[in-house]
Scaffold this active site. Structure first.
Site, PDB file in Angstrom:
ATOM      1  N   GLU A 292      21.450  24.195  22.081  1.00 52.02           N
ATOM      2  CA  GLU A 292      21.542  25.319  23.009  1.00 52.02           C
ATOM      3  C   GLU A 292      21.401  26.628  22.235  1.00 52.02           C
ATOM      4  O   GLU A 292      22.332  27.414  22.129  1.00 52.02           O
ATOM      5  CB  GLU A 292      22.862  25.278  23.783  1.00 52.02           C
ATOM      6  CG  GLU A 292      22.845  26.205  24.994  1.00 52.02           C
ATOM      7  CD  GLU A 292      24.189  26.312  25.683  1.00 52.02           C
ATOM      8  OE1 GLU A 292      24.210  26.400  26.915  1.00 52.02           O
ATOM      9  OE2 GLU A 292      25.235  26.303  24.992  1.00 52.02           O
TER      10      GLU A 292
ATOM     11  N   GLN B 162      27.381  20.982  21.443  1.00 52.78           N
ATOM     12  CA  GLN B 162      26.214  21.847  21.416  1.00 52.78           C
ATOM     13  C   GLN B 162      26.224  22.660  20.131  1.00 52.78           C
ATOM     14  O   GLN B 162      27.272  22.832  19.500  1.00 52.78           O
ATOM     15  CB  GLN B 162      26.205  22.786  22.631  1.00 52.78           C
ATOM     16  CG  GLN B 162      25.963  22.058  23.943  1.00 52.78           C
ATOM     17  CD  GLN B 162      26.047  22.967  25.148  1.00 52.78           C
ATOM     18  OE1 GLN B 162      26.878  23.872  25.199  1.00 52.78           O
ATOM     19  NE2 GLN B 162      25.213  22.718  26.139  1.00 52.78           N
TER      20      GLN B 162
ATOM     21  N   ASP C 292      31.258  23.348  21.726  1.00 51.72           N
ATOM     22  CA  ASP C 292      30.105  24.139  21.323  1.00 51.72           C
ATOM     23  C   ASP C 292      30.404  24.776  19.966  1.00 51.72           C
ATOM     24  O   ASP C 292      31.302  25.617  19.843  1.00 51.72           O
ATOM     25  CB  ASP C 292      29.815  25.206  22.380  1.00 51.72           C
ATOM     26  CG  ASP C 292      28.517  25.942  22.127  1.00 51.72           C
ATOM     27  OD1 ASP C 292      28.372  26.536  21.043  1.00 51.72           O
ATOM     28  OD2 ASP C 292      27.652  25.925  23.021  1.00 51.72           O
TER      29      ASP C 292
ATOM     30  N   GLU D  14      34.100  24.050  28.839  1.00 54.47           N
ATOM     31  CA  GLU D  14      33.680  24.617  27.558  1.00 54.47           C
ATOM     32  C   GLU D  14      34.333  25.977  27.312  1.00 54.47           C
ATOM     33  O   GLU D  14      34.136  26.908  28.106  1.00 54.47           O
ATOM     34  CB  GLU D  14      32.157  24.795  27.545  1.00 54.47           C
ATOM     35  CG  GLU D  14      31.625  25.445  26.285  1.00 54.47           C
ATOM     36  CD  GLU D  14      30.144  25.787  26.413  1.00 54.47           C
ATOM     37  OE1 GLU D  14      29.442  25.699  25.402  1.00 54.47           O
ATOM     38  OE2 GLU D  14      29.701  26.157  27.528  1.00 54.47           O
TER      39      GLU D  14
END
Length: 259
Positions: free
Chosen positions: A240, A204, A178, A143
């Site tokens: 998240e 996310q 993300d 990530e």
């Protein structure tokens, strides 16, 4: 329709960790993720998953000395043995929890360390981890993390991540996309997601700039999540984010997308 997983490291912090599973299920979640499970025996976590009818979709490999500021060891010198032992520990948890994905953090090279050497270590360790995890049916994820929240982190852009995935092999390693980190670092969320879709293994979300729930910041979530759904992404999207207030009170945003 997007499939949302509750992140139990950030959500439902009104109660102790093992009690958050039940609250997530009561709130309508069918899956959960979290950062690190290692303070609890895997059997205790599996009992909560089974008792609540939840799926575990993601957690992180051991990050080194988290309290001391470490954010992974894969890029750090003289830590290979520790890194490999951490992967073995994570695989034991993954087997116990039935979890198919493992996020492996890269770390923050220290002052005076060569970024080039750190990147070479990072890629070499990831290649080993990806091969080892593939043997157990677990997909390694990497990530990019924005450098406002995590200055100096070894992986900062989706293009860097894509190059690593291509080098190691997308059948063994994938991108954790993300939306919060990407918006801060690069923007262009939906076109970037569409371009990277073949290598995305998990997503996310959190709103920008304060990392609260959708609807509290600058991202146009109706459009972004609608486009992600339309482009054919069928994986999980981990929530998240840090709730701006009480977790359940802030879940109104999700009902619109569930409907």
């Amino acid at each position: 329709m997007p499939r949302f997983a509750a992140n139990l490291s950030m959500m439902f912090n009104e109660v102790p960790f093992l009690d958050r599973f039940a609250l997530a299920r009561q709130a309508g979640f069918e899956a959960v993720e979290f950062l690190f499970p290692y303070e609890h025996p895997p059997e205790s976590i599996r009992e909560r998953l089974d008792g609540c009818g939840l799926r575990q979709v993601l957690f992180n490999a051991p990050p080194g000395d988290w309290a001391g500021g470490e954010r992974g060891t894969a890029s750090l010198p003289d830590r290979q043995a520790e890194f490999r032992a951490g992967i073995e520990t994570a695989l034991r948890y993954a087997a116990a929890l039935g979890c198919p994905r493992l996020h492996v953090m890269g770390g923050i090279p220290g002052p005076g360390q060569s970024r080039e050497a750190a990147r070479a270590r990072y890629v070499a360790n990831l290649a080993w981890a990806a091969e080892r995890c593939q043997q157990e049916g677990v997909l390694v994820l990497i990530e990019p993390i924005n450098r406002h929240d995590m200055p100096g982190y070894i992986l900062g852009s989706s293009d860097e991540a894509a190059a690593i995935v291509e080098a190691i092999g997308p059948e063994r390693i994938a991108l954790q996309y993300d939306l919060y980190h990407t918006q801060i670092t690069e923007g262009d969320l939906t076109r970037r997601a569409e371009r990277l879709l073949p290598i995305i293994g998990h997503m996310q979300l959190a709103d920008v700039p304060h990392r609260h729930e959708p609807g509290t910041g600058e991202i146009a979530w109706d459009y972004v999540l609608g486009r992600i759904d339309a482009m054919g992404y069928r994986g999980w999207i981990g929530c998240e984010y840090r709730p701006a207030g009480e977790t359940v009170a802030g879940l109104g945003w999700i009902e619109r997308f569930r409907a």
